[in-house]
Design a protein around this motif. Structure first.
Motif, PDB file in Angstrom:
ATOM      1  N   GLY A  37      -4.753   2.247  -7.029  1.00  0.00           N
ATOM      2  CA  GLY A  37      -3.658   1.481  -7.158  1.00  0.00           C
ATOM      3  C   GLY A  37      -3.692   0.428  -6.243  1.00  0.00           C
ATOM      4  N   VAL A  38      -2.453  -0.787  -6.615  1.00  0.00           N
ATOM      5  CA  VAL A  38      -2.265  -2.256  -5.417  1.00  0.00           C
ATOM      6  C   VAL A  38      -0.832  -1.622  -4.136  1.00  0.00           C
ATOM      7  N   LYS A  39      -1.945  -2.477  -3.813  1.00  0.00           N
ATOM      8  CA  LYS A  39      -1.571  -1.794  -2.454  1.00  0.00           C
ATOM      9  C   LYS A  39       0.019  -3.551  -2.167  1.00  0.00           C
ATOM     10  N   SER A  40       1.195  -3.297  -1.846  1.00  0.00           N
ATOM     11  CA  SER A  40       2.125  -3.952  -2.012  1.00  0.00           C
ATOM     12  C   SER A  40       2.092  -4.759  -0.639  1.00  0.00           C
ATOM     13  N   VAL A  41       2.568  -6.123  -1.217  1.00  0.00           N
ATOM     14  CA  VAL A  41       2.465  -7.238   0.029  1.00  0.00           C
ATOM     15  C   VAL A  41       3.666  -8.207   0.092  1.00  0.00           C
ATOM     16  N   SER A  42       4.068  -8.948   1.470  1.00  0.00           N
ATOM     17  CA  SER A  42       4.980  -9.353   1.475  1.00  0.00           C
ATOM     18  C   SER A  42       4.394 -10.358   2.165  1.00  0.00           C
ATOM     19  N   ILE A  43       4.453 -11.935   1.273  1.00  0.00           N
ATOM     20  CA  ILE A  43       4.566 -13.223   1.639  1.00  0.00           C
ATOM     21  C   ILE A  43       5.173 -14.561   2.044  1.00  0.00           C
ATOM     22  N   GLU A  44       4.624 -15.692   2.267  1.00  0.00           N
ATOM     23  CA  GLU A  44       5.098 -16.970   2.366  1.00  0.00           C
ATOM     24  C   GLU A  44       5.164 -17.294   1.236  1.00  0.00           C
ATOM     25  N   LYS A  45       6.310 -17.889   0.580  1.00  0.00           N
ATOM     26  CA  LYS A  45       6.563 -19.119  -0.333  1.00  0.00           C
ATOM     27  C   LYS A  45       5.092 -20.470  -0.049  1.00  0.00           C
ATOM     28  N   GLY A  46       4.397 -20.425  -1.423  1.00  0.00           N
ATOM     29  CA  GLY A  46       3.300 -21.044  -1.741  1.00  0.00           C
ATOM     30  C   GLY A  46       1.848 -20.558  -0.765  1.00  0.00           C
ATOM     31  N   ALA A  47       1.650 -19.624  -0.280  1.00  0.00           N
ATOM     32  CA  ALA A  47       0.736 -19.448   0.408  1.00  0.00           C
ATOM     33  C   ALA A  47      -0.544 -18.652   0.158  1.00  0.00           C
ATOM     34  N   ASP A  48      -0.921 -18.879   0.519  1.00  0.00           N
ATOM     35  CA  ASP A  48      -2.421 -18.096   0.411  1.00  0.00           C
ATOM     36  C   ASP A  48      -1.957 -16.367   0.424  1.00  0.00           C
ATOM     37  N   PHE A  49      -2.834 -15.573  -0.401  1.00  0.00           N
ATOM     38  CA  PHE A  49      -2.955 -13.976   0.141  1.00  0.00           C
ATOM     39  C   PHE A  49      -4.024 -12.937  -0.505  1.00  0.00           C
ATOM     40  N   SER A  50      -3.902 -12.055  -0.105  1.00  0.00           N
ATOM     41  CA  SER A  50      -4.521 -11.009  -0.681  1.00  0.00           C
ATOM     42  C   SER A  50      -3.622  -9.934  -1.246  1.00  0.00           C
ATOM     43  N   PHE A  51      -4.468  -8.996  -1.886  1.00  0.00           N
ATOM     44  CA  PHE A  51      -3.963  -7.427  -2.260  1.00  0.00           C
ATOM     45  C   PHE A  51      -4.633  -6.451  -2.498  1.00  0.00           C
ATOM     46  N   ASP A  52      -5.016  -5.680  -1.976  1.00  0.00           N
ATOM     47  CA  ASP A  52      -6.654  -4.443  -2.000  1.00  0.00           C
ATOM     48  C   ASP A  52      -6.126  -3.445  -3.288  1.00  0.00           C
ATOM     49  N   VAL A  53      -7.115  -3.405  -3.863  1.00  0.00           N
ATOM     50  CA  VAL A  53      -6.945  -2.668  -5.249  1.00  0.00           C
ATOM     51  C   VAL A  53      -7.862  -1.292  -3.973  1.00  0.00           C
ATOM     52  N   VAL A  54      -7.236   0.350  -4.597  1.00  0.00           N
ATOM     53  CA  VAL A  54      -7.286   1.210  -3.630  1.00  0.00           C
ATOM     54  C   VAL A  54      -7.866   2.487  -4.342  1.00  0.00           C
ATOM     55  N   LEU A  55      -8.900   2.858  -3.969  1.00  0.00           N
ATOM     56  CA  LEU A  55      -9.314   4.058  -4.485  1.00  0.00           C
ATOM     57  C   LEU A  55      -8.394   5.628  -3.360  1.00  0.00           C
ATOM     58  N   GLU A  56      -7.377   6.299  -4.072  1.00  0.00           N
ATOM     59  CA  GLU A  56      -7.058   7.373  -2.796  1.00  0.00           C
ATOM     60  C   GLU A  56      -7.468   9.243  -3.531  1.00  0.00           C
ATOM     61  N   ASN A  57      -7.623   9.562  -3.115  1.00  0.00           N
ATOM     62  CA  ASN A  57      -8.010  11.120  -2.944  1.00  0.00           C
ATOM     63  C   ASN A  57      -8.643  11.279  -4.449  1.00  0.00           C
ATOM     64  N   VAL A  58     -10.143  10.456  -4.037  1.00  0.00           N
ATOM     65  CA  VAL A  58     -11.068  10.610  -4.657  1.00  0.00           C
ATOM     66  C   VAL A  58     -12.154  12.360  -4.703  1.00  0.00           C
ATOM     67  N   PRO A  59     -12.309  12.523  -6.335  1.00  0.00           N
ATOM     68  CA  PRO A  59     -12.741  14.068  -5.924  1.00  0.00           C
ATOM     69  C   PRO A  59     -14.501  14.056  -5.578  1.00  0.00           C
TER      70      PRO A  59
END
Length: 270
Positions: A37-59
């Motif tokens: 999944g992708v973790k949602s983020v709230s950012i400022e206009k024109g800003a640098d930002f990051s979002f995480d790609v995460v694993l959940e409930n790995v076997p």
């Protein structure tokens, strides 16, 4: 050593492709609660930002391969770089480097390969050490972080980021390869980037705010209840898993059930 590193990386990549190819002869299964999944983020206009790609409930037995893509609006978001996350760092690439070079030396290699093109980040994680489970992915967490700039988003705008199959011939699903070399299909969970005035999704139970609900969160809540630590306002909100504006043993019990993979839901009002 630089030449050896290049050769060993190519060997590892070839092994990965071979492994995923051989695994594809098995019929694909749904992967229960396992998700990318992708973790949602709230950012400022024109800003640098990051979002995480995460694993959940790995076997529990682990996975030896992942093959998927992250789809985003390239007119709204510019991808600057990608940072490998903790879930990806199993030590597999370093061990493969040793084997390929014939030298007992540590390395900074990675089993994660990504490519950014045309609004898509293709991602391949694979290990050739399919008989050595210590090098497989077994833990939930951040697979990688995407570092970006908001180039075409205005205040109030929201842009969706999706987990999708890689754009190539024959690729029709988000795939993972489990410990028996069987292809499974994790659930794909999209996220959003919202500019100004947006609300950030609350991941109830994620007390420490690292994007994953895990044992460290249970420990933090336990320490808070006995008075050993204090929590910030945001941590307190995430720890209040039954949403009654107070932290009690009921929150601790429900969080423990969730981490033990019992069928309970966090963040439902009491």
């Amino acid at each position: 050593m630089k030449i050896n590193k290049v050769i060993s990386c190519m060997a590892a990549a070839g092994c990965a492709a071979s492994m995923l190819g051989s695994a594809s002869v098995f019929a694909a299964d749904s992967a229960s609660d396992f998700s990318i999944g992708v973790k949602s983020v709230s950012i400022e206009k024109g800003a640098d930002f990051s979002f995480d790609v995460v694993l959940e409930n790995v076997p529990a037995d682990g996975i030896v391969g992942l093959d998927f893509a992250v789809k985003y609006d390239s007119t709204a978001i510019k991808v600057n770089s990608i940072t490998e996350g903790a879930a990806s760092k199993t030590g597999s690439a370093a061990e493969e480097d040793k084997i390929a070079s014939g030298l007992n030396e540590a390395s900074n290699g990675s089993s994660l390969a990504t490519n950014v093109a045309n609004g898509e980040i293709s991602a391949l994680w694979a290990t050739g050490l399919i008989s050595t489970s210590q090098y497989w992915i077994k833990n939930d967490g951040v697979l990688f972080t995407v570092n970006c700039t908001a180039t075409g988003l205005n205040d109030g705008d929201t842009s969706e980021i999706e987990i999708v199959p890689v754009t190539r011939k024959g690729s029709t699903s988000v795939d993972a390869v489990d410990s028996s070399l069987k292809v499974i299909n994790p659930a794909a969970k999209p996220g959003t980037v919202t500019v100004g005035g947006g609300t950030t999704e609350i991941l109830y139970g994620d007390v420490d705010g690292n994007g994953v609900v895990e044992m460290t969160d249970l420990t933090m809540l336990s320490q808070r209840l006995i008075g050993d630590i204090t929590l910030t306002e945001e941590q307190t909100i995430r720890a209040d898993v039954i949403i009654n504006s107070k932290l009690t043993l009921e929150d601790l019990s429900l969080l423990k059930q969730y981490i033990l993979k019992e069928k309970v839901t966090l963040g439902v009002k009491a």
